[in-house]
Design an enzyme around this catalytic site. Structure first.
Site, short mmCIF file in Angstrom:
data_model
loop_
_atom_site.label_atom_id
_atom_site.label_comp_id
_atom_site.label_asym_id
_atom_site.label_seq_id
_atom_site.Cartn_x
_atom_site.Cartn_y
_atom_site.Cartn_z
CD GLU A 1 35.43 -45.50 -24.42
OE1 GLU A 1 35.63 -46.52 -25.27
OE2 GLU A 1 36.19 -46.42 -23.49
CG HIS B 1 38.23 -48.24 -29.22
ND1 HIS B 1 37.95 -46.65 -28.83
CD2 HIS B 1 38.14 -49.07 -27.95
CE1 HIS B 1 36.86 -46.52 -27.96
NE2 HIS B 1 37.24 -47.39 -27.92
CD GLU B 2 38.95 -52.11 -26.83
OE1 GLU B 2 39.37 -52.08 -25.91
OE2 GLU B 2 37.68 -51.62 -27.36
CG HIS C 1 40.96 -48.45 -23.90
ND1 HIS C 1 40.64 -47.26 -23.81
CD2 HIS C 1 39.36 -48.65 -24.61
CE1 HIS C 1 39.42 -46.69 -24.06
NE2 HIS C 1 38.88 -47.38 -24.86
#
Lengths: 183, 325
Positions: free
Chosen positions: B250, B168-169, B172
């Site tokens: 997100e 997930h990071e 980003h």
């Protein structure tokens, strides 16, 4: 007036050609780089295996056969050339390793060894890295092959001599779960 | 095969979800620039009306257009400056400490795995010493990024879940969300600044320079009221848009994690653990709350999809992930 329109079209066409050509070159480099990534990880796996087998020997006296298989598969994999052959050899190695991991489960002292634990983590991570590098490589190959085959970029590709790339495929053996026999 | 869950993305494929999301973000950024430009235009129009020129047309105020252009230019320049300046500051702000391979071998391995899957250089790795479960990413470019996780996260999640969170990071980083977030933050700040200035000017009556004896004065009054209403509403609208963008990013990072790991179930179980944990995160800073995987200041269940939150409700995120899996 007509002359200007023609000139504009020619300029647009040339600009498209240059942009597409550069895109194809970038794509080819990405595929090459992706393959190098896989190579790095495969080599790392080949380097880790002898260490692990060396430590495991002391604990798994009765499993010499499995250890020998792992080493043999590793040596085969090191000598394989090109995506297709490498894929097959690495699948063999992954199968042998899977068997080894499964057997290691029944040797608590082996798993308790700090050295073995960190080697196992390294190998697990390397297995993952190989899988992810393959995923990235295959995605790059697909994008590049699409560009080479789709109209109108295929015209530029043929002109520039861009050929399709080979996928890094792994035969069934690796993707199937490891079978553990409980004799 | 595809089922619609909630509003927005109704996707079963990662790439489609990512495409739609990027489009949404672009639209929102354009809206943001538009809000600033309209505000600046109104200010210019009010000032030009104050000159008392009888040929003045409020719909085509030259000064207004000029102000709008200046506002857009300032936005872009300021954004560039913000992008150049610090990203290490963020790490220090939340008390993250960079760790070496020897100290956290598994975390380093997982980060490297995700970097390989994303095809980008391996970001720096940091740990935040707290029992709270959270993680965040920072860095203005893909080459100079950092990923930090909390000690609690390392202790609680299993390897696959940790990988999903790092994925997930990495999402980003890969989608340049930090850059987006900074740029959008600058817009919000600029609009707030301009609106604040206008309201202050209005209070001291400096804009009523017109003599107020011809119809230009009446027109100016109408414009002035419009301007004050806009100055009050614009910062609010900008904030809403900022939060909407944050929530979209997100979802995109979740989808990217699923694309990288090909294992949305691990992210689902990680999010469930994060949601179930009640440990407060003391060191978190409001300025960077949008960078975390779950908002450190909210409880995730209730009105978390409210307009003013940086993150969508966990239940909604999990529902969309189930759609991908």
């Amino acid at each position: 007036m007509f002359g200007w329109v023609v000139l504009g079209l020619v300029v647009a066409l040339v600009a498209y050609g240059i942009a597409t050509y550069n895109g194809l070159v970038a794509g080819r480099n990405q595929v090459g780089n992706g393959w190098k990534q896989i190579d790095v990880q495969l080599k790392r796996r080949h380097d880790l295996i002898p260490n692990l087998v060396e430590v495991a020997k002391d604990y798994m006296g009765y499993e010499q056969e499995t250890l020998k298989q792992v080493i043999a598969a590793r040596n085969d994999a090191m000598n394989a050339q090109g995506p297709a052959a490498t894929g097959a050899a690495e699948a063999q190695l992954a199968g042998a390793l899977g068997k080894f991991f499964a057997l290691a489960e029944s040797y608590p002292e082996l798993k308790a060894n700090d050295n073995v634990r960190s080697l196992m983590e390294e190998l697990t991570s390397t297995e993952n890295k190989i899988a992810f590098a393959r995923q990235h490589y295959n995605d790059s190959v697909m994008a590049q092959n699409n560009r080479i085959e789709q109209f109108p970029s295929n015209v530029v590709a043929r002109f520039g001599g861009f050929g399709p790339h080979e996928y890094f495929e792994v035969p069934e053996a690796e993707t199937a779960p490891v079978k553990v026999s409980l004799r | 095969m595809s089922t619609v869950v909630g509003s927005g993305i109704a996707a079963t494929d990662f790439l489609g979800a990512a495409r739609r999301n990027r489009r949404n973000t672009v639209t929102l950024v354009v809206v943001m620039i538009g809000i600033g430009a309209v505000l600046a235009y109104l200010l210019g129009a009010v000032i030009e009306a104050g000159e008392g020129d009888p040929r003045f047309n409020p719909a085509a105020s030259g000064v207004g257009f000029g102000f709008a252009m200046i506002m857009i230019a300032i936005s872009l320049v300021w954004t560039l400056i913000a992008l150049k300046a610090g990203d290490r500051i963020v790490l220090r702000l939340v008390g993250a400490r960079e760790v070496g391979v020897d100290e956290a071998p598994q975390l380093h391995n997982v980060v490297e795995e995700m970097a390989i899957a994303a095809g980008i250089p391996k970001p720096r790795v940091a740990i935040i010493e707290t029992d709270a479960l959270n993680a965040f990413a920072t860095g203005m470019s893909r080459d100079r990024a950092a990923i930090a996780v909390t000690r609690g996260l390392l202790n609680t999640l299993n390897r696959e879940e940790l990988q999903a969170v790092v994925g997930h990071e990495m999402g980003h980083v890969l989608n340049l969300d930090v850059r987006y977030g900074t740029a959008v933050g600058v817009f919000v700040g600029l609009i707030a600044l301009l609106a604040d200035g206008i309201l202050r000017l209005g209070r001291f009556g400096r804009m009523g320079r017109g003599r107020g004896n011809d119809k230009g004065g009446g027109l100016q009054l109408v414009l002035l009221i419009l301007l004050i209403v806009a100055a009050i509403l614009a910062p609010l609208a900008a904030k809403l848009v900022q939060m909407a963008i944050s929530r979209q990013r997100e979802y995109l990072a979740d989808a990217t994690s699923a694309r990288l790991t090909r294992n949305p179930l691990a992210l689902i179980s990680a999010l469930e653990k994060l949601g179930a944990s009640g440990v407060p995160f003391a060191q978190a800073n409001r300025a960077v709350q949008h960078l975390f995987i779950v908002n450190p200041f909210r409880d995730f269940s209730a009105k978390a999809s409210a307009l003013m939150s940086t993150h969508p409700a966990l239940a909604e995120r999990i529902a969309r992930l189930r759609n991908l899996g």
